[in-house]
Design an enzyme around this catalytic site. Structure first.
Site, short mmCIF file in Angstrom:
data_model
loop_
_atom_site.label_atom_id
_atom_site.label_comp_id
_atom_site.label_asym_id
_atom_site.label_seq_id
_atom_site.Cartn_x
_atom_site.Cartn_y
_atom_site.Cartn_z
N THR A 133 10.82 -2.08 -4.03
CA THR A 133 12.30 -1.99 -4.67
C THR A 133 12.37 -2.13 -6.00
OG1 THR A 133 14.39 -2.91 -4.40
CG2 THR A 133 12.76 -4.12 -3.75
N ASP A 134 13.10 -1.52 -6.46
CA ASP A 134 13.36 -1.75 -8.16
C ASP A 134 14.14 -3.42 -8.46
OD1 ASP A 134 16.10 -1.45 -7.18
OD2 ASP A 134 16.40 0.12 -8.69
N GLU A 135 14.58 -3.80 -7.42
CA GLU A 135 15.18 -5.10 -7.36
C GLU A 135 14.05 -6.19 -7.94
OE1 GLU A 135 18.11 -5.94 -4.36
OE2 GLU A 135 18.22 -3.98 -3.90
N TYR A 167 15.85 -11.78 -1.31
CA TYR A 167 15.06 -10.56 -0.81
C TYR A 167 14.14 -10.02 -1.90
CZ TYR A 167 14.76 -5.47 -0.49
OH TYR A 167 14.42 -4.16 -0.44
N LYS A 178 10.19 -9.44 -1.67
CA LYS A 178 9.43 -8.12 -2.00
C LYS A 178 8.37 -8.28 -3.51
CE LYS A 178 9.86 -4.68 -0.30
NZ LYS A 178 9.24 -4.05 0.83
P1 NAD Z 1 15.67 -1.21 7.21
O1 NAD Z 1 16.26 -2.55 7.29
O2 NAD Z 1 16.56 -0.04 7.54
O3 NAD Z 1 14.35 -1.20 8.04
C1 NAD Z 1 13.45 -1.90 8.23
C2 NAD Z 1 12.66 -1.71 9.52
O4 NAD Z 1 11.57 -2.56 9.59
C3 NAD Z 1 13.27 -1.64 10.87
O5 NAD Z 1 12.99 -0.63 11.58
C4 NAD Z 1 12.85 -2.92 11.51
O6 NAD Z 1 12.81 -3.16 12.64
C5 NAD Z 1 11.31 -3.20 10.82
N1 NAD Z 1 11.07 -4.54 10.92
C6 NAD Z 1 11.59 -5.60 10.39
N2 NAD Z 1 10.61 -6.77 10.55
C7 NAD Z 1 9.74 -6.22 11.14
C8 NAD Z 1 8.57 -6.94 11.73
N3 NAD Z 1 8.29 -8.24 11.45
N4 NAD Z 1 7.36 -6.30 12.21
C9 NAD Z 1 7.80 -4.96 12.37
N5 NAD Z 1 8.60 -4.10 12.02
C10 NAD Z 1 9.79 -4.90 11.34
O7 NAD Z 1 15.04 -0.84 5.66
P2 NAD Z 1 15.11 0.23 4.90
O8 NAD Z 1 16.35 0.29 3.91
O9 NAD Z 1 14.65 1.46 5.64
O10 NAD Z 1 13.93 0.01 3.73
C11 NAD Z 1 12.68 0.15 4.23
C12 NAD Z 1 11.51 -0.40 3.09
O11 NAD Z 1 11.94 0.19 1.80
C13 NAD Z 1 11.84 -1.84 2.71
O12 NAD Z 1 10.38 -2.31 2.75
C14 NAD Z 1 12.55 -2.05 1.41
O13 NAD Z 1 12.27 -3.17 0.83
C15 NAD Z 1 12.16 -0.77 0.80
N6 NAD Z 1 13.19 -0.06 -0.04
C16 NAD Z 1 14.53 0.16 0.56
C17 NAD Z 1 15.37 0.48 -0.30
C18 NAD Z 1 16.78 0.96 0.12
O14 NAD Z 1 17.61 1.31 -0.61
N7 NAD Z 1 17.11 0.66 1.41
C19 NAD Z 1 15.17 0.92 -1.71
C20 NAD Z 1 14.00 0.54 -1.99
C21 NAD Z 1 12.81 0.16 -1.47
P1 TYD Z 2 23.77 -3.01 -1.10
O1 TYD Z 2 24.14 -1.37 -0.44
O2 TYD Z 2 23.84 -4.16 -0.38
O3 TYD Z 2 22.30 -2.85 -1.95
P2 TYD Z 2 21.56 -3.84 -3.03
O4 TYD Z 2 22.29 -4.97 -2.96
O5 TYD Z 2 20.39 -3.82 -2.51
O6 TYD Z 2 21.64 -2.86 -4.20
O7 TYD Z 2 24.88 -3.03 -2.17
C1 TYD Z 2 25.18 -2.07 -3.39
C2 TYD Z 2 26.08 -2.74 -4.27
O8 TYD Z 2 27.46 -2.63 -3.50
C3 TYD Z 2 25.76 -4.10 -4.83
O9 TYD Z 2 26.30 -4.11 -6.04
C4 TYD Z 2 26.69 -4.96 -3.81
C5 TYD Z 2 27.88 -3.94 -3.76
N1 TYD Z 2 28.45 -4.12 -2.30
C6 TYD Z 2 29.97 -4.35 -2.27
O10 TYD Z 2 30.67 -4.53 -3.29
N2 TYD Z 2 30.40 -4.64 -1.07
C7 TYD Z 2 29.72 -4.86 0.28
O11 TYD Z 2 30.41 -4.81 1.33
C8 TYD Z 2 28.19 -4.53 0.21
C9 TYD Z 2 27.57 -4.26 1.29
C10 TYD Z 2 27.89 -4.24 -1.10
#
Ligand code: NAD
Ligand code: TYD
Length: 348
Positions: free
Chosen positions: A131-133, A156, A160
């Site tokens: 992630t970019d975070e 988080y 990562k």
């Molecule tokens: P998500 O929470 O929707 O899905 C995570 C999946 O991992 C789930 O299916 C869960 O069951 C599985 N999981 C969790 N713990 C596990 C374990 N111990 N063993 C096996 N499986 C397990 O997450 P997401 O939003 O789809 O993110 C996927 C990846 O992409 C993550 O690594 C996250 O850090 C990265 N990412 C997410 C975003 C975003 O905006 N959502 C952006 C950049 C990177």
């Molecule tokens: P989120 O979707 O949790 O992603 P991330 O924190 O990983 O960027 O949140 C996106 C933005 O929205 C973040 O600035 C937090 C804000 N946010 C709210 O204002 N209210 C909410 O209920 C949630 C879940 C997020």
């Protein structure tokens, strides 16, 4: 046959990556390893679950014995690692769970892959989805590049960042071939309604308050999830070993502007008078350690691999809203049971 392990394939992004690979590469065997936490949902993969080149394996990436046996059995050529705990608010409440899955889980996979790779190195690659975070927070100007120093602020992002460091360390120490990508905020179908966009879509449907943290001026760079899956496919196949690729939408929005856009689109879709959903906006207590701004410079993957987002934000949001409105059973199923307890403890 090429055996590819995708971890976390039942989650939001993982399910789109699994679908991308199962459909596009019929001569690969795709194994989806997922323990099915609250965020994992096999409904996300209903349309491809019977494909001949697809196998689901329920299991935990932190279970070393199990993971080692799995790698011995299938001798994976490639790993695309997405399994993680992924929600910042949950990481504030339970940081150890994030350390366990995101750091230890990644190390267990790295170790298992290293052992396989040392037996036969030909054509192997470990692809780590991050992630970019990890870069921390930007001020009003500037963009994250691949050389921006890591400066994570939440449990988080710290977990990562740590996992990214371990992937690099395995590359440096053992010569193991890896690629890392760091992506901005994704949105799209199958997104669990704890994150901003799906949570607000669900609340608008149900006429519930829209809890905007702090002053709502926090900024995120949004990317349609299918474009992320395409970028992962490209960087997995054509990226260079030991390289990092930043992936982003060139699409920055303050939370409040995004929420107002969403409210307008939802009013139109639900045939409610304009302005109805905006009335649900409620400013609530800020998230501790809330990062002000994320924005990705995705010019490296653009120049080197020819990737750019294919969907505009307006198109992507509309597709997303349509998906949620057409998949109300999915939404009802994932918001029953434990979700209600999570919601109460987070927002009441
Ligand atoms: P998500 O929470 O929707 O899905 C995570 C999946 O991992 C789930 O299916 C869960 O069951 C599985 N999981 C969790 N713990 C596990 C374990 N111990 N063993 C096996 N499986 C397990 O997450 P997401 O939003 O789809 O993110 C996927 C990846 O992409 C993550 O690594 C996250 O850090 C990265 N990412 C997410 C975003 C975003 O905006 N959502 C952006 C950049 C990177
Ligand atoms: P989120 O979707 O949790 O992603 P991330 O924190 O990983 O960027 O949140 C996106 C933005 O929205 C973040 O600035 C937090 C804000 N946010 C709210 O204002 N209210 C909410 O209920 C949630 C879940 C997020």
């Amino acid at each position: 046959m090429i055996n590819i392990l995708i971890t976390g394939g039942a989650g939001f992004i993982g399910s789109h990556v699994v679908r991308q690979f199962v459909i596009k590469y019929p001569d690969y065997r795709i194994f989806n390893l997922d323990v099915l936490t609250y965020a994992g949902n096999l409904e996300n993969l209903k349309d491809i679950e019977d494909a001949l080149n697809y196998t689901f394996i329920k299991g935990d990436i932190t279970d070393e014995k199990f993971v080692n046996a799995l790698f011995k059995e299938h001798k994976f050529d490639g790993v695309i690692h997405l399994a993680a705990e992924s929600h910042v608010d949950r990481s504030i409440k339970d940081p150890l769970a994030f350390a366990k899955t995101n750091i230890l889980g990644t190390m267990v996979l790295l170790n298992a892959f290293k052992n396989l790779w040392q037996e036969n190195w030909i054509g192997k690659r470990f692809y780590h989805v991050s992630t970019d975070e990890v870069y921390g927070s930007l001020g009003k100007a500037g963009l994250f590049t691949e050389t921006t120093a890591y400066d994570p602020n939440s449990p988080y992002s710290a977990s990562k960042a740590s996992s990214d460091h371990f992937v690099r360390a395995y590359g440096e120490t053992y010569g193991m071939p890896y690629v890392i990508s760091n992506c901005s905020n994704n949105y799209g179908p199958n997104h669990f309604p704890e994150k901003l966009i799906p949570l607000f879509i669900n609340n608008i449907i149900n006429n519930k308050a829209l809890p905007v943290y702090g002053d709502g001026l926090f900024t995120r760079d949004w990317l349609y999830v299918k474009d992320h899956a395409i970028a992962i496919d490209l960087a997995f196949h054509e990226g260079k070993d030991s390289e990092t690729y930043n992936i982003g939408g060139f699409n920055e929005w303050t939370n409040i502007d995004l929420v107002k856009l969403l409210c307008g689109l939802m009013d139109a879709k639900l045939q409610r008078p304009a302005g109805t959903s905006e009335k649900l906006i409620t400013y609530v207590k800020d998230r501790p350690g809330h990062d002000l701004r994320y924005a990705i410079d995705a010019s490296k993957i653009n120049k080197e691999l020819g990737w750019s987002p294919s969907v505009t934000f307006e198109e992507g949001l509309e597709k997303t809203i349509d998906w949620y409105l057409n998949n109300k059973t999915w939404l009802v199923n994932v918001t029953s049971g434990n979700y209600q307890e999570y919601y109460k403890s987070q927002y009441n």
